[in-house]
Design a protein around this motif. Sequence first.
Motif, PDB file in Angstrom:
ATOM      1  N   UNK A   1       0.820  -1.087  -0.043  1.00 44.44           N
ATOM      2  CA  UNK A   1       0.020  -0.113   0.003  1.00 44.44           C
ATOM      3  C   UNK A   1       0.741   1.173   0.092  1.00 44.44           C
ATOM      4  N   UNK A   2       2.018   1.306   0.494  1.00 45.48           N
ATOM      5  CA  UNK A   2       2.908   2.267   0.489  1.00 45.48           C
ATOM      6  C   UNK A   2       3.468   2.854  -0.824  1.00 45.48           C
ATOM      7  N   UNK A   3       3.580   1.785  -1.834  1.00 47.18           N
ATOM      8  CA  UNK A   3       4.106   1.937  -3.238  1.00 47.18           C
ATOM      9  C   UNK A   3       5.408   1.619  -3.186  1.00 47.18           C
ATOM     10  N   UNK A   4       6.039   1.285  -1.984  1.00 47.90           N
ATOM     11  CA  UNK A   4       7.441   0.798  -2.235  1.00 47.90           C
ATOM     12  C   UNK A   4       7.573  -0.292  -3.323  1.00 47.90           C
ATOM     13  N   UNK A   5       6.931  -1.509  -2.758  1.00 52.17           N
ATOM     14  CA  UNK A   5       7.058  -2.635  -3.600  1.00 52.17           C
ATOM     15  C   UNK A   5       5.594  -2.978  -3.917  1.00 52.17           C
ATOM     16  N   UNK A   6       5.271  -2.492  -5.167  1.00 49.19           N
ATOM     17  CA  UNK A   6       3.784  -2.624  -5.604  1.00 49.19           C
ATOM     18  C   UNK A   6       3.574  -3.871  -6.106  1.00 49.19           C
ATOM     19  N   UNK A   7       4.253  -5.180  -6.294  1.00 47.11           N
ATOM     20  CA  UNK A   7       3.998  -6.332  -6.874  1.00 47.11           C
ATOM     21  C   UNK A   7       4.536  -7.265  -5.876  1.00 47.11           C
ATOM     22  N   UNK A   8       4.000  -8.294  -5.338  1.00 43.42           N
ATOM     23  CA  UNK A   8       4.360  -9.341  -4.292  1.00 43.42           C
ATOM     24  C   UNK A   8       3.972 -10.689  -5.172  1.00 43.42           C
ATOM     25  N   UNK A   9       4.407 -11.654  -4.562  1.00 43.63           N
ATOM     26  CA  UNK A   9       4.207 -13.174  -5.273  1.00 43.63           C
ATOM     27  C   UNK A   9       3.251 -13.727  -4.414  1.00 43.63           C
ATOM     28  N   UNK A  10       2.312 -14.176  -4.693  1.00 41.59           N
ATOM     29  CA  UNK A  10       1.255 -15.073  -3.725  1.00 41.59           C
ATOM     30  C   UNK A  10       1.883 -16.183  -3.330  1.00 41.59           C
ATOM     31  N   UNK A  11       1.951 -16.477  -1.961  1.00 42.09           N
ATOM     32  CA  UNK A  11       2.682 -17.453  -1.239  1.00 42.09           C
ATOM     33  C   UNK A  11       1.643 -18.804  -1.451  1.00 42.09           C
ATOM     34  N   UNK A  12       0.664 -18.851  -1.982  1.00 39.73           N
ATOM     35  CA  UNK A  12      -0.373 -19.884  -2.246  1.00 39.73           C
ATOM     36  C   UNK A  12      -0.059 -20.361  -3.591  1.00 39.73           C
ATOM     37  N   UNK A  13      -0.171 -19.644  -4.498  1.00 34.38           N
ATOM     38  CA  UNK A  13      -0.268 -20.260  -5.936  1.00 34.38           C
ATOM     39  C   UNK A  13       0.819 -19.793  -6.854  1.00 34.38           C
ATOM     40  N   UNK A  14       1.500 -18.704  -6.407  1.00 35.73           N
ATOM     41  CA  UNK A  14       2.705 -18.287  -6.979  1.00 35.73           C
ATOM     42  C   UNK A  14       2.541 -17.268  -8.171  1.00 35.73           C
ATOM     43  N   UNK A  15       1.494 -16.662  -8.112  1.00 38.18           N
ATOM     44  CA  UNK A  15       1.213 -15.651  -9.237  1.00 38.18           C
ATOM     45  C   UNK A  15       1.791 -14.248  -8.771  1.00 38.18           C
ATOM     46  N   UNK A  16       1.981 -13.157  -9.545  1.00 39.36           N
ATOM     47  CA  UNK A  16       2.254 -11.982  -9.111  1.00 39.36           C
ATOM     48  C   UNK A  16       1.122 -11.211  -8.589  1.00 39.36           C
ATOM     49  N   UNK A  17       1.184 -10.598  -7.693  1.00 42.82           N
ATOM     50  CA  UNK A  17      -0.250  -9.647  -7.338  1.00 42.82           C
ATOM     51  C   UNK A  17       0.133  -8.304  -7.208  1.00 42.82           C
ATOM     52  N   UNK A  18      -0.680  -7.275  -7.579  1.00 44.35           N
ATOM     53  CA  UNK A  18      -0.416  -5.826  -7.504  1.00 44.35           C
ATOM     54  C   UNK A  18      -1.770  -5.250  -7.090  1.00 44.35           C
ATOM     55  N   UNK A  19      -1.599  -4.110  -6.280  1.00 43.77           N
ATOM     56  CA  UNK A  19      -2.734  -3.428  -5.664  1.00 43.77           C
ATOM     57  C   UNK A  19      -3.288  -2.381  -6.614  1.00 43.77           C
ATOM     58  N   UNK A  20      -4.611  -2.645  -7.194  1.00 39.03           N
ATOM     59  CA  UNK A  20      -5.003  -1.982  -8.226  1.00 39.03           C
ATOM     60  C   UNK A  20      -5.224  -0.466  -7.698  1.00 39.03           C
TER      61      UNK A  20
END
Length: 162
Positions: A137-156
């Motif tokens: 949410x702070x905008x530092x690292x806007x993309x993370x990896x889902x721990x369950x399925x391994x996809x890339x996640x972003x905050x819209x």
Amino acid sequence: VLDQAHKLKEATAAMAQVETARRVLADEESEMLALTRRIGELQLALETARGALGALEVQQMDARGSIETERGAIVREWEVARAKRTAAATTVTPSLLSKYDRVMQRRGAAALFALNAGFSCGSCDTAIPLQRRPAMTSGGQAIEICEACGVLLYLPSPTKEP
């Protein structure tokens, strides 16, 4: 042996040998005729199969031409898409691009999903851990990896309602 036989016993034994030799010879000739017939049948089947193959190749000539045309169009589209990807990738960090490529190779499908409203994965609906939420949410690292399925996640980005 039969001509040299002087006694009845020798002549009988010689006749038995001659009869055995005749039976063996007749069996061998019968087997040879059966094999000759089988070879003829197989040659006929081979010629029939070759004829069917030739007819099939003639039927497929048009289809192969259209498939090759489609293939050429797809290759050109792929090259254009590849060029667009390369141009777009210049604005992405190499580490993020590397993550994306690994996820795409592993999944073979969509690799990037938006977070749902409750900070859950847009692919598998698994909640994102609390310690990772502030970083997104702070905008530092806007993309993370889902721990369950391994996809890339972003905050819209929040949408403005009219």
